[in-house]
Structure formats: C-alpha cells, structure tokens
Design an enzyme around this catalytic site. Structure first.
Site, PDB file in Angstrom:
ATOM      1  N   PHE A 197      -0.394   9.829  -7.569  1.00 58.71           N
ATOM      2  CA  PHE A 197      -0.432   8.397  -7.303  1.00 58.71           C
ATOM      3  C   PHE A 197      -1.234   7.715  -8.394  1.00 58.71           C
ATOM      4  CE2 PHE A 197      -0.597  10.417  -2.977  1.00 58.71           C
ATOM      5  CZ  PHE A 197       0.765  10.488  -2.884  1.00 58.71           C
ATOM      6  N   SER A 242       0.840  -1.200   0.000  1.00 60.03           N
ATOM      7  CA  SER A 242       0.000   0.000   0.000  1.00 60.03           C
ATOM      8  C   SER A 242       0.880   1.257   0.000  1.00 60.03           C
ATOM      9  CB  SER A 242      -0.907  -0.019   1.224  1.00 60.03           C
ATOM     10  OG  SER A 242      -1.360   1.261   1.532  1.00 60.03           O
ATOM     11  N   TRP A 297       2.290   1.632  -3.420  1.00 55.80           N
ATOM     12  CA  TRP A 297       1.236   2.072  -4.345  1.00 55.80           C
ATOM     13  C   TRP A 297       1.226   3.596  -4.422  1.00 55.80           C
ATOM     14  CZ3 TRP A 297      -2.965   5.297  -3.839  1.00 55.80           C
ATOM     15  CH2 TRP A 297      -3.922   5.249  -4.846  1.00 55.80           C
ATOM     16  N   HIS A 298       1.490   4.245  -3.278  1.00 54.60           N
ATOM     17  CA  HIS A 298       1.424   5.704  -3.248  1.00 54.60           C
ATOM     18  C   HIS A 298       2.551   6.375  -4.027  1.00 54.60           C
ATOM     19  CE1 HIS A 298      -1.519   5.008  -0.106  1.00 54.60           C
ATOM     20  NE2 HIS A 298      -1.937   6.230  -0.357  1.00 54.60           N
ATOM     21  N   GLY A 299       3.663   5.705  -4.196  1.00 58.31           N
ATOM     22  CA  GLY A 299       4.724   6.339  -4.961  1.00 58.31           C
ATOM     23  C   GLY A 299       5.994   5.521  -4.941  1.00 58.31           C
TER      24      GLY A 299
END
Lengths: 455, 287
Positions: free
Chosen positions: A455, A311, A314-316
């Site tokens: 994102f 997770s 996923w954001h960066g």
C-alpha cells in the site's frame, strides 16, 4: 529492505553503532541510512521521494511568505503533485482497466508500484496542508525535511506521522535513557514475534484456505477468515511496533498505530483503534474539510461514506479494497444513524455487541484478503453452505497457532485492562522469553513480506 | 546506559548461541527432504527435476553419488542450477553425472519473462557444502526451529544420499491420471522449448565432461503423459539425441524400448521406489 531479513539486521547494527558514536552527524547519517534503506529495494525510485521532498519543501516556504491567493496556488501544487505521483504509479493501470470496459483505450505502464508510496505521499501532503493552515511553520532545513519524508523506521509502512510531531524530534536531541532503551527493545521483539511467529504462520494456512475454499469444511473456511484477521493485525501492528522500537532507540517517539483493535464494541471504536495514523489523517484532511458531522444528516453520511470509500481505495487499486472500505462506511453510517438520530440504546449485553462488531469486521476482511470479488463470494458461500468434513491443512501449525494466539490475546487483554507486566524488575526475563519464542517458533523461510508494503 | 545496552546485547547473544549450539547438535538427524543435498561436496551427481529426485537412487549407483535434483520449479536447466552443481563437485576426473532431462525442465513460460527458478533455494543460497548448514536451516527450513530441537527424528534409510521415497504415496492411482494430465497440459500450453535453457544444458555438459562421464536420460513416465509431452514438444527426443551425439554421450529414453509399466510409478510422471530401483540399476549396468 525487509525488517525480517538478515540484511536489515546488519544494516541496523552498523547504523546504531555509528549513530551512538557520532552525535554531530546524526541528521545526515539518518538521511543517508534512510535513502540506503529505501534504495536497497530500488534505487531509481529514490527519485520519487526526492522530487516529493523538493516540491513540498519549496511549496511550504512559498506558502509561508506569500499572500492568500498565491498560498492557495502553492498548496494546490503540493496536492496535485503528490496525488499525481500516487495516481500515476498506483491507480493509472486500474483506471485504464475500467476505461477499457467502456471501450476507451488508455495505454498502461509497466512501472513497479513504489514500496510505501501511499505512506510518504500522505505524510508530505499533510505537511504542506499544516503549513497552509498555520498549524506549523515551514521547516528551514532541507536536510531535516528530507529526513522527515524518508525517515527509515516508518518510511514504507507507517505510522504516518505529522510534521508537528516528528520534525522537532529529528534533531535527535533527546537522550535515550534506560527505560527508553528497554521499551524500544521490548517493542522491537514483540513486533518480530507478531510478524514471524504469528502472522507468517497464519499466512501459510490462510493462503491455502483462500486459494481453495471449496476443499474445506465451512468451519475451517471460517477459521481461515479469523486467522486472516489475526494475520493482518500481527503483520501490520508488528511492523509498527518494530518501527516504533527502532525510532525510540534514536530517541524519537512515534505514535502508536494500533490500540488493541479486536477489543472493540462497535465499528466506530474499531476505527479508533485500527491504523490510527491513517484514520486520523482521513479525519483531519478529508472528513472534517468535507464538513464532518456538523452538517445536515445526509451530508454527514455522504462524508462518512466518501472517507471510507477513499480509505479503501488508498489500500490498493482493486475493487475488493474499495468494497472493503465501502462496507465499513455503510456499517459506520448505520451505527451513526442508530446512535445520533434514532437515539437507539438497545440493552444488549456487552458480549453481543462485541460478537456483532467482530462478525462485521471479519465479513469485511474477506473482501480485503480475497484475490478478487469472485473469490470473496466463493469464501462466503463456502462458510454459509455449512459443509462438514473436507481436508485439514497443517494441523501441527494450527495447534501451535492456537496456543501462541492465546498467549498474545492474554497479553493484549492485560494491556487493554491497563495491567502492564513490562515492569523494570522483569525487563530482562520478558525480553529473553519473547526473543526465545520468536527464535524457536518463527517462520524464517524467506517468504514473509509485510502485507502493508504493497500500500 | 552503556552497561544496559551491553547487558541486553550479551543476554540476547547468549540466548541465540544456546539455540545455535542445540541446532548444531541436532543437525545430524532428519531436517527436511532437501537438507542433505546442501551438506558436502560429492564426486558424482544425479541432476534434474523431481522425476530424478524420486526416480534415481544413489543406493543402487554407488556411495559416491548424491541425488542433487529438486523440482520442476526449483531446478530447471539454467545458469542458476549450473552454478550450484559446479559448487557441489569434488575436483576429480573420475566422476559420473546423470542428467535427467524432460521437456518442461528445458521450457520457459510464454507469459512470464522472468525465470521460474529465480527466488528459489538454488538462486538464494550461498553455501551448498557445509555441515551443519546453518544458512539452509535459518533461511530455507520451512518449519519453526522448535521442530528440529524438540524431536528425535530418525533419518530415513536413504536420506543422506539425497534420494527419498514416501511409503504412503508409493503407488499409482489411476483415478488421479486425468487431473494430472489436465494440470500439466495447462503448463505445457503456456510454455515453449527454450533455446537459452538448452544452451545452459550444453554448457553444463561441456563443463561436467572435464570432471568425468556424463549420461543423459529421460525417465519413464505414464504412457498418456509421454504422449502429451510429445504433442507439445514433438522434437524433444531428437534434440536430446543431437546433443548426445555432438558431445559423445549416451541418451537413454526409458519410455521407448524398455520393459517398464504403471506398477513402477507413484503418479503420472514420477517413479516409485521399485521404479527408481529398476532405472538406477539399468543405468548402473550401462556405466
């Protein structure tokens, strides 16, 4: 196209005039508008959305008509192609950087990161998985499926919608009634209020503090961290509110993405209230398939930790996002152990639990916002040095922010207590006051992009 | 349903109109330091970076002048700045244009391919001559609109001419010199003189000459800063002189042969009020 731009307001006005007047062409109209909305940023990257739509439309059809082995193969095609696009555009350069540390040279690319790529690839992937699981039937209309992938209100920053919820609504059969219209208007205006009044105002102060934490007193640096927590909440939930509002104007109900996350008494509860569409996505398509909590304790911890690690990623494609995710994974594992295995039920008052939760959330946000790991450590060091004095920036803005945040806090608290002030008799006063506050206190100078676009 | 949509729309439009009317009524007061540069056409302009913004005052040059200079970031010489300048000029043959030049205003970043003025106010704004300029207020005013409406801020004395001085920063502090030099050395290190920017300057001169007289000037800066600029851009004066000769202009370098001094500076490379007065009057005499 940015929701907080004049171009978008013109786009929305033209779109809804046509949408309400030409009922029969609503699906193609919404699709063209969605492609225009995305292409306005970069037309070339529409190809990616089209490719992703084509693959998943075809794959889902094949999954439905084929036998077990072939179904798996088609599902694999969907997952590999979606993750492949994501990996190439978002993570390739990061991976190449890491490899260079062990003297392996991988050439990097110069492509821009397509806006919202993580959102729409996850949305399309979940569709194929749902068809594979037999939870939904494959969509027969290619046009409607393309619209599901690119539906403009939630295309670039969510909420990530499941096909079972969104696809049936995209026939636009539901009429918008008075309450629906007023609710939509209210959602749009509160979204703008959160974004241009609070998030953008907070951003000005947060940026200065995070750029030079050493110039300020410890208390002011800590204030900067609190302000970032407010900024990211108002920025992202503001976007979600606007998206929900515009979708509602078309008779489409999107899922709520935030449920007052800063009224949480544990990290577990925080994740039930923060970015709900993403956390439930990870729960359903990663955590549970890994075994969830119905396996041995160590495996459960591994599952939790892997889910939060991914997770974060996923954001960066940066280590600070990974650390942010991993930290949440660690804290949630600790909560899990103390609650389910040690059966600890410490008699702390609610306020202590609340403050503890918020301190953890704030601590993790430092890694999320910092430009790199060193910057995060610098901010933490400057808070714990307990330094007094230092400069104060934008005093007027800070004061304004305090009042406006208090207003938002009271509003959210009432909602949390299920006291809803947005009632029929006062629809208009609330809408006008929100509009006026946004107009008068908003930061309109062209600088405020939505944070979650990256994102 | 149609009634409710109409009612909402009318109410929101009325609220917006009220704010708009209030803004128009208040737009005559102080908005921000750049606002007066975007309100009408002028016959004579002072063009350049922040050095010209602080260092050349229309007060001593004549009422037809507008100080249309901004900052190193916003207004280096290039197509974007040129277009804004052309939109500001009144159609006449008697105009005067003072073009402040310095190496950084004609330089480009070595690492970054895109121009630094892209995305700035001059690149984004369409309307540079309306009064009140609502486009500027809504898109580029960097504070909430409430600040314009709630206060009766008197205009500073020279505000309408586009020139400003800030009393509290109007003196040179020796202790800040090193910091200033280090900061700019970093910038100079990653920049090079740009032939594209020079070409834009030449285009500007050629076009402005058809509207009147053009003067090139390099304003006075701290001696150490001047040495630093010359170290990184050793041929700058020569290049400017060549352009001046080619187009039959005066190139006035206040750093050589003029009685200037630190007391005329507000920091290492900007003039203070006294400095602005002195250089403006000197230029006025030459005009």
């Amino acid at each position: 196209m940015l929701f907080n731009s004049l171009d978008f307001l013109v786009f929305a006005l033209v779109f809804f005039v046509i949408f309400y007047n030409f009922v029969k062409i609503r699906i193609p109209l919404a699709l063209i508008a969605s492609y225009f909305f995305y292409g306005y940023w970069n037309y070339y990257y529409l190809i990616l959305i089209l490719v992703s739509s084509l693959i998943d439309f075809y794959v889902a059809q094949q999954i439905e008509i084929n036998s077990d082995k072939k179904r798996k193969m088609y599902l694999l095609i969907s997952i590999v192609s979606n993750l492949g696009i994501l990996m190439f555009f978002k993570y390739h350069n990061f991976f190449a950087d890491q490899m260079s540390l062990v003297n392996l040279s991988i050439p990097k690319h110069d492509f821009l990161l397509p806006v919202g790529i993580s959102f729409y690839t996850f949305q399309t992937m979940s569709y194929s998985i749902d068809v594979y699981r037999g939870d939904i039937k494959a969509e027969g209309s290619f046009l409607k499926f393309c619209l599901y992938v690119s539906y403009w209100p939630q295309l670039v920053a969510g909420p990530i919608e499941r096909a079972s919820h969104l696809l049936p609504q995209l026939s636009f059969n539901k009429k918008v009634d008075k309450n629906g219209f007023m609710f939509a208007t209210y959602k749009i205006l509160t979204g703008y209020f959160k974004k241009v009044v609070i998030a953008d105002k907070a951003a000005i102060i947060v940026n200065v503090i995070f750029d030079n934490p050493g110039d300020f007193s410890s208390l002011f640096v800590f204030t900067g961290v609190v302000l970032f927590a407010i900024q990211i909440y108002c920025d992202f939930s503001g976007y979600s509110d606007i998206a929900i509002g515009f979708a509602r104007l078309m008779g489409v109900e999107l899922n709520e993405n935030f449920k007052m996350p800063y009224f949480s008494f544990s990290i577990t509860e925080f994740w039930r209230r923060w970015h709900i569409s993403l956390s439930t996505w990870f729960r359903d398509y990663l955590y549970i398939p890994l075994g969830g909590s119905r396996v041995l304790a160590l495996k459960t911890f591994r599952n939790l930790w892997v889910t939060f690690f991914i997770s974060g990623l996923w954001h960066g494609a940066k280590w600070n996002f990974v650390i942010w995710g991993a930290l949440h994974g660690i804290f949630i594992t600790i909560e899990h152990i103390s609650k389910n295995y040690l059966k600890l039920n410490l008699p702390f008052p609610k306020i202590v639990k609340y403050l503890w939760t918020m301190l953890i959330v704030l601590f993790c946000w430092i890694f999320f916002r910092a430009s790199d790991f060193d910057n995060a450590i610098d901010v933490i060091k400057n808070i714990f040095e307990l330094r007094f004095g230092g400069s104060i920036v934008e005093k007027h803005r800070v004061n304004e922010l305090i009042y406006l945040c208090l207003l938002l806090f009271v509003w959210d608290y009432l909602n949390y207590k299920k006291i809803y002030l947005f009632k029929e008799k006062i629809y208009f006063p609330i809408i006008i006051v929100t509009f006026l506050l946004t107009l008068l206190y908003g930061e309109f100078a062209e600088k405020g992009k939505f944070l979650y676009f990256q994102f | 349903m149609k009634t409710i949509i109409l009612k909402t729309f009318i109410l929101l439009a009325m609220t917006f109109s009220l704010v708009l009317v209030a803004l128009v009524l208040k737009s005559d007061q102080y908005i921000d330091k750049y606002y007066p540069k975007f309100t009408k056409k002028y016959s004579s302009l002072i063009v350049g970076s922040s050095r010209a913004f602080y260092g050349l005052s229309p007060e001593y040059l004549g009422e037809n002048f507008l100080n249309f200079s901004f900052s190193m970031l916003t207004s280096p010489y290039g197509e974007i700045y040129n277009n804004s300048i052309f939109n500001k000029i009144k159609d006449s043959r008697e105009n005067i244009f003072i073009l402040e030049v310095n190496p950084y205003a004609l330089a480009r970043n070595l690492k970054n391919n895109s121009l630094r003025e892209i995305g700035g106010v001059l690149d984004e704004i369409y309307d540079v001559t309306s009064s009140p300029n609502l486009e500027y207020i809504f898109r580029f005013y960097e504070k909430p609109l409430e600040r314009i409406l709630s206060k009766n801020k008197k205009k500073p004395k020279f505000y309408d001419s586009g020139w400003m001085y800030e009393k509290k920063y109007d003196f040179f502090q020796e202790e800040k010199l090193d910091g200033c030099l280090t900061r700019y050395e970093k910038n100079f290190n990653s920049s090079r003189y740009s032939n594209e920017r020079e070409k834009a300057l030449v285009d500007l001169i050629r076009n402005l000459k058809s509207f009147g007289k053009v003067i090139l000037t390099r304003l006075y800066i701290h001696n150490d800063f001047y040495k630093l600029e010359n170290k990184y851009f050793p041929e700058f004066n020569q290049k400017m002189q060549l352009i001046a000769n080619k187009y039959d202009l005066n190139y006035i370098n206040f750093n050589v042969g003029y009685a200037m001094g630190k007391s005329l500076l507000r920091d290492c490379h900007h003039l203070n009020r006294k400095g602005a007065r002195k250089s403006s009057l000197l230029l006025f005499e030459m005009l």
